[in-house]
Write a protein that holds these residues in place. Sequence first.
Motif, mmCIF file in Angstrom:
data_model
loop_
_atom_site.group_PDB
_atom_site.id
_atom_site.type_symbol
_atom_site.label_atom_id
_atom_site.label_comp_id
_atom_site.label_asym_id
_atom_site.label_seq_id
_atom_site.Cartn_x
_atom_site.Cartn_y
_atom_site.Cartn_z
ATOM 1 N N GLY A 50 45.258 49.643 31.163
ATOM 2 C CA GLY A 50 44.450 50.576 30.405
ATOM 3 C C GLY A 50 43.465 51.413 31.183
ATOM 4 N N LEU A 51 43.280 51.147 32.473
ATOM 5 C CA LEU A 51 42.322 51.948 33.230
ATOM 6 C C LEU A 51 42.921 53.301 33.598
ATOM 7 C CD1 LEU A 51 40.719 49.217 35.481
ATOM 8 C CD2 LEU A 51 39.785 50.277 33.446
ATOM 9 N N SER A 52 42.039 54.246 33.871
ATOM 10 C CA SER A 52 42.488 55.622 34.111
ATOM 11 C C SER A 52 43.209 55.766 35.445
ATOM 12 C CB SER A 52 41.300 56.579 34.058
ATOM 13 O OG SER A 52 40.485 56.422 35.193
ATOM 14 N N GLY A 53 44.173 56.674 35.467
ATOM 15 C CA GLY A 53 44.990 56.923 36.654
ATOM 16 C C GLY A 53 44.244 57.522 37.821
ATOM 17 N N SER A 54 42.994 57.917 37.627
ATOM 18 C CA SER A 54 42.219 58.457 38.748
ATOM 19 C C SER A 54 41.665 57.354 39.651
ATOM 20 C CB SER A 54 41.066 59.323 38.222
ATOM 21 O OG SER A 54 40.188 58.544 37.435
ATOM 22 N N LEU A 55 41.782 56.097 39.232
ATOM 23 C CA LEU A 55 41.277 54.975 40.029
ATOM 24 C C LEU A 55 42.318 54.534 41.051
ATOM 25 C CD1 LEU A 55 39.749 52.849 37.147
ATOM 26 C CD2 LEU A 55 38.520 54.329 38.735
ATOM 27 N N ASN A 56 41.852 53.985 42.174
ATOM 28 C CA ASN A 56 42.790 53.387 43.121
ATOM 29 C C ASN A 56 42.859 51.878 42.877
ATOM 30 O OD1 ASN A 56 40.612 52.122 44.425
ATOM 31 N ND2 ASN A 56 40.381 53.799 45.891
ATOM 32 N N ASP A 57 43.733 51.188 43.609
ATOM 33 C CA ASP A 57 43.961 49.758 43.371
ATOM 34 C C ASP A 57 42.682 48.933 43.505
ATOM 35 O OD1 ASP A 57 46.552 50.557 43.097
ATOM 36 O OD2 ASP A 57 47.361 49.331 44.719
ATOM 37 N N ILE A 58 41.835 49.248 44.473
ATOM 38 C CA ILE A 58 40.592 48.486 44.678
ATOM 39 C C ILE A 58 39.659 48.668 43.491
ATOM 40 C CG2 ILE A 58 38.523 48.270 46.121
ATOM 41 C CD1 ILE A 58 41.039 47.089 47.379
ATOM 42 N N LEU A 61 40.972 46.543 40.697
ATOM 43 C CA LEU A 61 40.692 45.135 40.962
ATOM 44 C C LEU A 61 39.234 44.797 40.679
ATOM 45 C CD1 LEU A 61 42.045 42.549 41.963
ATOM 46 C CD2 LEU A 61 41.353 43.175 44.267
ATOM 47 N N ASP A 62 38.319 45.702 41.021
ATOM 48 C CA ASP A 62 36.900 45.478 40.742
ATOM 49 C C ASP A 62 36.603 45.406 39.248
ATOM 50 O OD1 ASP A 62 36.077 45.256 43.359
ATOM 51 O OD2 ASP A 62 35.480 47.353 43.547
ATOM 52 N N ARG A 63 37.396 46.072 38.431
ATOM 53 C CA ARG A 63 37.181 46.073 36.981
ATOM 54 C C ARG A 63 37.976 44.987 36.256
ATOM 55 N NH1 ARG A 63 36.290 50.852 39.143
ATOM 56 N NH2 ARG A 63 34.875 52.334 38.186
ATOM 57 N N SER A 64 38.955 44.437 36.940
ATOM 58 C CA SER A 64 39.804 43.402 36.362
ATOM 59 C C SER A 64 39.038 42.092 36.250
ATOM 60 C CB SER A 64 41.031 43.212 37.256
ATOM 61 O OG SER A 64 41.770 42.085 36.878
ATOM 62 N N HIS A 65 39.452 41.260 35.305
ATOM 63 C CA HIS A 65 38.821 39.948 35.125
ATOM 64 C C HIS A 65 39.481 38.878 35.995
ATOM 65 C CE1 HIS A 65 42.272 38.632 32.731
ATOM 66 N NE2 HIS A 65 42.246 39.850 32.218
ATOM 67 N N LEU A 66 40.369 39.287 36.891
ATOM 68 C CA LEU A 66 41.170 38.362 37.688
ATOM 69 C C LEU A 66 40.333 37.366 38.483
ATOM 70 C CD1 LEU A 66 43.982 37.549 38.628
ATOM 71 C CD2 LEU A 66 43.779 39.253 40.428
ATOM 72 N N PHE A 67 39.256 37.824 39.112
ATOM 73 C CA PHE A 67 38.483 36.953 39.983
ATOM 74 C C PHE A 67 37.284 36.300 39.302
ATOM 75 C CE2 PHE A 67 40.568 39.821 43.062
ATOM 76 C CZ PHE A 67 41.351 38.861 43.671
ATOM 77 N N GLU A 68 37.096 36.574 37.995
ATOM 78 C CA GLU A 68 35.971 35.972 37.280
ATOM 79 C C GLU A 68 36.031 34.445 37.318
ATOM 80 O OE1 GLU A 68 35.607 37.414 33.312
ATOM 81 O OE2 GLU A 68 35.310 39.475 33.969
ATOM 82 N N ASP A 69 37.208 33.883 37.030
ATOM 83 C CA ASP A 69 37.339 32.421 37.034
ATOM 84 C C ASP A 69 37.020 31.847 38.404
ATOM 85 O OD1 ASP A 69 37.983 32.346 34.391
ATOM 86 O OD2 ASP A 69 40.136 32.097 34.691
ATOM 87 N N LEU A 70 37.519 32.492 39.447
ATOM 88 C CA LEU A 70 37.233 32.002 40.798
ATOM 89 C C LEU A 70 35.738 32.072 41.102
ATOM 90 C CD1 LEU A 70 40.125 33.561 42.917
ATOM 91 C CD2 LEU A 70 39.822 31.170 42.277
ATOM 92 N N ALA A 71 35.120 33.210 40.774
ATOM 93 C CA ALA A 71 33.701 33.389 41.067
ATOM 94 C C ALA A 71 32.829 32.445 40.242
ATOM 95 C CB ALA A 71 33.282 34.837 40.824
ATOM 96 N N GLU A 72 33.314 32.043 39.071
ATOM 97 C CA GLU A 72 32.561 31.117 38.229
ATOM 98 C C GLU A 72 32.933 29.665 38.511
ATOM 99 O OE1 GLU A 72 33.038 32.392 34.191
ATOM 100 O OE2 GLU A 72 31.897 34.226 34.523
ATOM 101 N N GLY A 73 33.740 29.433 39.540
ATOM 102 C CA GLY A 73 34.088 28.073 39.932
ATOM 103 C C GLY A 73 35.135 27.415 39.063
ATOM 104 N N ARG A 74 35.910 28.212 38.316
ATOM 105 C CA ARG A 74 36.927 27.654 37.431
ATOM 106 C C ARG A 74 38.337 27.842 37.952
ATOM 107 N NH1 ARG A 74 35.464 30.529 31.966
ATOM 108 N NH2 ARG A 74 35.307 32.199 33.455
ATOM 109 N N GLY A 75 38.490 28.314 39.156
ATOM 110 C CA GLY A 75 39.820 28.557 39.693
ATOM 111 C C GLY A 75 40.468 27.286 40.198
#
Length: 190
Positions: A50-58, A61-75
Amino acid sequence: MFGSIDCMHWKWKNYPTAWQCMYTGHVHEPTIILEAIASKDLWIWHAFFGLSGSLNDINVLDRSHLFEDLAEGRGPEVRYTINGHEYNMGYYLADGIYPSWPTFVKTISKPLACIILHNMIIEDERELHMEEEHFDTDVAIPTVTPNRSRSSTLREFIQVHKQIRDKQAHFQLQNDLVEHLWQMHGGDMN
């Protein structure tokens, strides 16, 4: 390795004219981005759309929730050693793993349906390609057990977040993996 991660631009056929610039990037037409992670057998187990096509992969990734679990110690709790260096965090393989994603549809009308159909095809064809798999049976496959407890402090969250973004650790792991593969396969790699 948790899986291969990549982003794909889906052409947006009936976009609102007022949003054209915001959704137009390097593809030079309005697109919406799909971030997906697939396992070795191409099973898609994560999709962020759903993010706009003007964004690059990084930026995606910064807007994705992918690393939230890891950063919160739940990975998942992961520990492994490569070339004498110990690592305690899994990684995703990125950039160039899927040189061209299959085009399921020409518009973004049904991206979730496409992912489901893709996974159904992978599941159906999985047994056809089992004999093609070449696994090193001498290497023990680590067991990954998810840790579902939350970090108790902001300090721990920040520490883990810094660890996720540690460029020196990234380059060390990258070099260790290249050296490890070279030792395993030598001049056989193409």
